[in-house]
Design a protein around this motif. Sequence first.
Motif, short mmCIF file in Angstrom:
data_model
loop_
_atom_site.label_atom_id
_atom_site.label_comp_id
_atom_site.label_asym_id
_atom_site.label_seq_id
_atom_site.Cartn_x
_atom_site.Cartn_y
_atom_site.Cartn_z
N ASP B 63 0.85 -1.18 0.00
CA ASP B 63 0.00 0.00 0.00
C ASP B 63 0.89 1.24 0.00
O ASP B 63 1.73 1.40 0.88
N PHE B 64 0.74 2.10 -1.01
CA PHE B 64 1.64 3.24 -1.15
C PHE B 64 0.91 4.56 -0.90
O PHE B 64 -0.27 4.69 -1.18
N LEU B 65 1.67 5.51 -0.39
CA LEU B 65 1.15 6.87 -0.23
C LEU B 65 2.26 7.84 -0.62
O LEU B 65 3.31 7.88 -0.01
N ARG B 98 -5.60 12.45 -4.16
CA ARG B 98 -6.27 13.32 -3.19
C ARG B 98 -5.70 14.71 -3.37
O ARG B 98 -4.49 14.89 -3.36
N ARG B 114 -1.68 14.19 -3.37
CA ARG B 114 -1.24 12.90 -2.86
C ARG B 114 -1.90 11.77 -3.61
O ARG B 114 -3.00 11.91 -4.11
N ARG B 116 -2.70 7.55 -3.50
CA ARG B 116 -2.77 6.39 -2.64
C ARG B 116 -3.24 5.20 -3.45
O ARG B 116 -4.18 5.34 -4.24
#
Lengths: 130, 127
Positions: B63-65, B98, B114, B116
């Motif tokens: 899971d990337f942010l 986002r 951002r 996600r």
Amino acid sequence: MSVKIKGLNNLLSDLENKLGKQAMQHISDKALVEATDEFVKELKREFETFKDTGASIEEITVKGPVWENGSRIMKVHWRGPHDRYRIIHLNEWGTINNPNPDGKGAIARALKNSEKAYRNAVKKALKGGV
Amino acid sequence: MDILDMVYKALIADAYIYDQAFGRIKFYEYPETGDVDNPYIVIDPIDTPTPSQYADDQWTKLDFLLQIDVWSRDRKLTEEISDKIRDVIWKTFRFAQRAGPKEYDQGVFRDARRYRGSLYREDLNNL
């Protein structure tokens, strides 16, 4: 800046048909409050890592559950004498003059890392209530 | 291969972004405001990739942010590049955007957003 936490709409409306509106709201509110506690815990932990005076942690305020745009939500925001609500978004995103403040993205990280705890808290509260 | 490289390669594979910002796509490092004559793109991982989705006690996805900033001296250009990045990231990785703040300071426009999303483990050549 504030963080909004919404309920789990489909599941809740199914339960509402079964249990009645008032009983359901009572249960789902409890779930929201308990789940938000988990998020706030994570948020505080995240803010601990770069704290200076601790005012940003102190001023974390939880409001709700309230109705907004047709759904029940909790609000986590910054309120207090140090007026951190004015600058908390600068720290969260960085600015042109200070693009990499300590703790940049702390709120986003807390949201991401508390997702599981949040879901578990909702589950627990719903189970307990139903 | 890591996500920063993957994003970088996806960005420069796009002709428009290549034209506008080749050589000025950075990881972590932000330009001095005085140096922003041409558009800068800064990719900053906000969180370490976290394992998500399990099968047989093995995690299958990461899971990337990420935060991607675009800095330039032209308001419309800043937005155009940011939009293009959004499209490329969505098309390549299916990472959702986002929106973040838009800012203006000392002649520089900044658009921070951002992204996600998660990728299957097989997509990463690090096993």
